[in-house]
Scaffold this active site. Sequence first.
Site, mmCIF file in Angstrom:
data_model
loop_
_atom_site.group_PDB
_atom_site.id
_atom_site.type_symbol
_atom_site.label_atom_id
_atom_site.label_comp_id
_atom_site.label_asym_id
_atom_site.label_seq_id
_atom_site.Cartn_x
_atom_site.Cartn_y
_atom_site.Cartn_z
ATOM 1 N N ALA A 121 0.765 -1.224 -0.205
ATOM 2 C CA ALA A 121 -0.025 0.021 0.119
ATOM 3 C C ALA A 121 0.830 1.130 0.094
ATOM 4 O O ALA A 121 0.369 2.238 -0.196
ATOM 5 C CB ALA A 121 -0.903 0.058 1.256
ATOM 6 N N ASN B 120 10.398 5.608 3.292
ATOM 7 C CA ASN B 120 10.924 4.437 3.174
ATOM 8 C C ASN B 120 10.760 4.225 1.688
ATOM 9 O O ASN B 120 9.731 3.862 0.952
ATOM 10 C CB ASN B 120 10.018 3.109 3.859
ATOM 11 N N ALA C 257 11.687 2.068 -0.714
ATOM 12 C CA ALA C 257 11.347 0.669 -1.152
ATOM 13 C C ALA C 257 9.753 0.548 -0.992
ATOM 14 O O ALA C 257 8.984 0.086 -2.222
ATOM 15 C CB ALA C 257 11.883 -0.526 -0.555
ATOM 16 N N ASN D 112 10.992 -3.422 15.247
ATOM 17 C CA ASN D 112 10.300 -2.319 15.776
ATOM 18 C C ASN D 112 9.283 -2.551 16.777
ATOM 19 O O ASN D 112 8.533 -1.712 17.226
ATOM 20 C CB ASN D 112 9.577 -1.480 14.451
ATOM 21 N N GLU E 53 10.858 4.099 18.141
ATOM 22 C CA GLU E 53 10.524 3.108 16.857
ATOM 23 C C GLU E 53 11.326 1.481 17.256
ATOM 24 O O GLU E 53 11.538 0.949 16.474
ATOM 25 C CB GLU E 53 11.247 3.601 15.696
ATOM 26 N N HIS F 200 15.118 4.139 9.715
ATOM 27 C CA HIS F 200 15.664 3.656 10.996
ATOM 28 C C HIS F 200 17.134 3.592 11.016
ATOM 29 O O HIS F 200 17.943 3.271 9.726
ATOM 30 C CB HIS F 200 15.029 2.352 11.090
ATOM 31 N N CYS G 177 15.250 -6.249 9.925
ATOM 32 C CA CYS G 177 13.845 -5.952 10.151
ATOM 33 C C CYS G 177 12.804 -7.001 10.888
ATOM 34 O O CYS G 177 11.910 -6.520 11.688
ATOM 35 C CB CYS G 177 13.399 -5.174 9.109
#
Length: 445
Positions: free
Chosen positions: A18, A24, A26, A109, A173, A247, A366
């Site tokens: 979405a 970000n 990517a 996160n 975060e 991040h 991540c």
Amino acid sequence: MSVEMNFDGLVGPSHNYAGLSHGNIASSNHKGKAANPRAAALQGLAKMRRLLDLGLPQAVLPPQERPLIPGLCALGFGGSDVQVLESAFSHSPALVANYSSASCMWTANAATVTPSADSADGRVHFTPANLTAMPHRALEDGQTQRILSMIFADAEHFAVHTPLAHTPLLGDEGAANHNRLCASHGQAGVEIFVYGRDALGPKTDLKFPGRQTLQASEAVARLHGLNEDNSVFYPQSATAINAGAFHNDVVCVSNETVLFFHESAFDNPSALEAEVIAKAKDFTPQFIMAPAKDVPLGDVISSYLFNSQLVTLPGGDMALILPTQVEETASTRAFVDQTLAGDNPITQAYYLDLRQSMANGGGPACLRLRVAMNAAQQSAVHSGVVMTQDKISVSENWVKTHYRDRLIIDDLGDVKFLQQSRDALDALTQILDLPNLYDFQRTST
């Protein structure tokens, strides 16, 4: 003996593109494209299997309930769950996309973790991240606290704190902006909190948001019983943030004695190194920096070189767990090869296909939350989430049974998809022995 257990996020059925995450690159570049939730989940499980093969302990954090019907109800959409989804999607597909995000898969996160060797009370501390910078992620912290409280329920060994307040002052975060250096996982170390902005300081001209605030980092350190002698607070460079390093773990990763990072991660790397060295009482930190002239920052962000897992193998050497994009990018592959040949503990590299996650801006690091624990603490972890080869096989079959192999934004408003997602999560709670984890399991409509 203390070891580090990785708690990977199990990719949820609603994995989609979405493009919700500003800053970000990517995520923005893949907005509107068709995602493959089945492939995403299987790629994540394959990574977990690879770490088990290497002799490393591995666990999972389950996905959160999505679409989040209680959240849509709180916005005034009424009726049955089906009616809530239909009316919300008719009103705003973008709104439903936010309430259907599978972003909790990126468990770096989920929380900040302090091992017992560093905390004042000798317990492992967790503070769920409030993730206030992004609307779709700010929905996660309540469920994260619930999940962590079920997995780490033994108050003798663990302390799960309440997330920080949802205010611009306290943007948190989680572990994606937190590094720890130590002689070994069971020994006291230095915790490095990297922040994107000082919410009480001068305004900055950041192109993308500095998501982590200094004030949030300081609050987490206090909650975890840290002090001036074992904590460092240091700003991430505006250069890195503006280039798409939303991040710090996009440009930096640590493990035991090693800090592995890009030159542009910090404005003054030498000053950070000096502060860490001054506070490292019982070990000598090792700093491995990729020079910008050899490894362009753009290559780092597109390949996610530093969003790798840096792990200690049972024999004592370290290994990098990298996305295949690093291998396919000349400058980053060359730096990995140079590192492996150098005089440092990193001796092995493994390249894994995580393309579904990478397309949304999430690499190997991540997808995992690192928790260092001694033997007693490991025994106190809820056993249902600890992975074995057999449980990974069961989980793979679960994914193949319940997940779609194609998902677009329009599918999020499909009431059949709502039921499919709930069926999948209900079955998962049986695999992981986490009954009544989700709101839909505790209520009837």
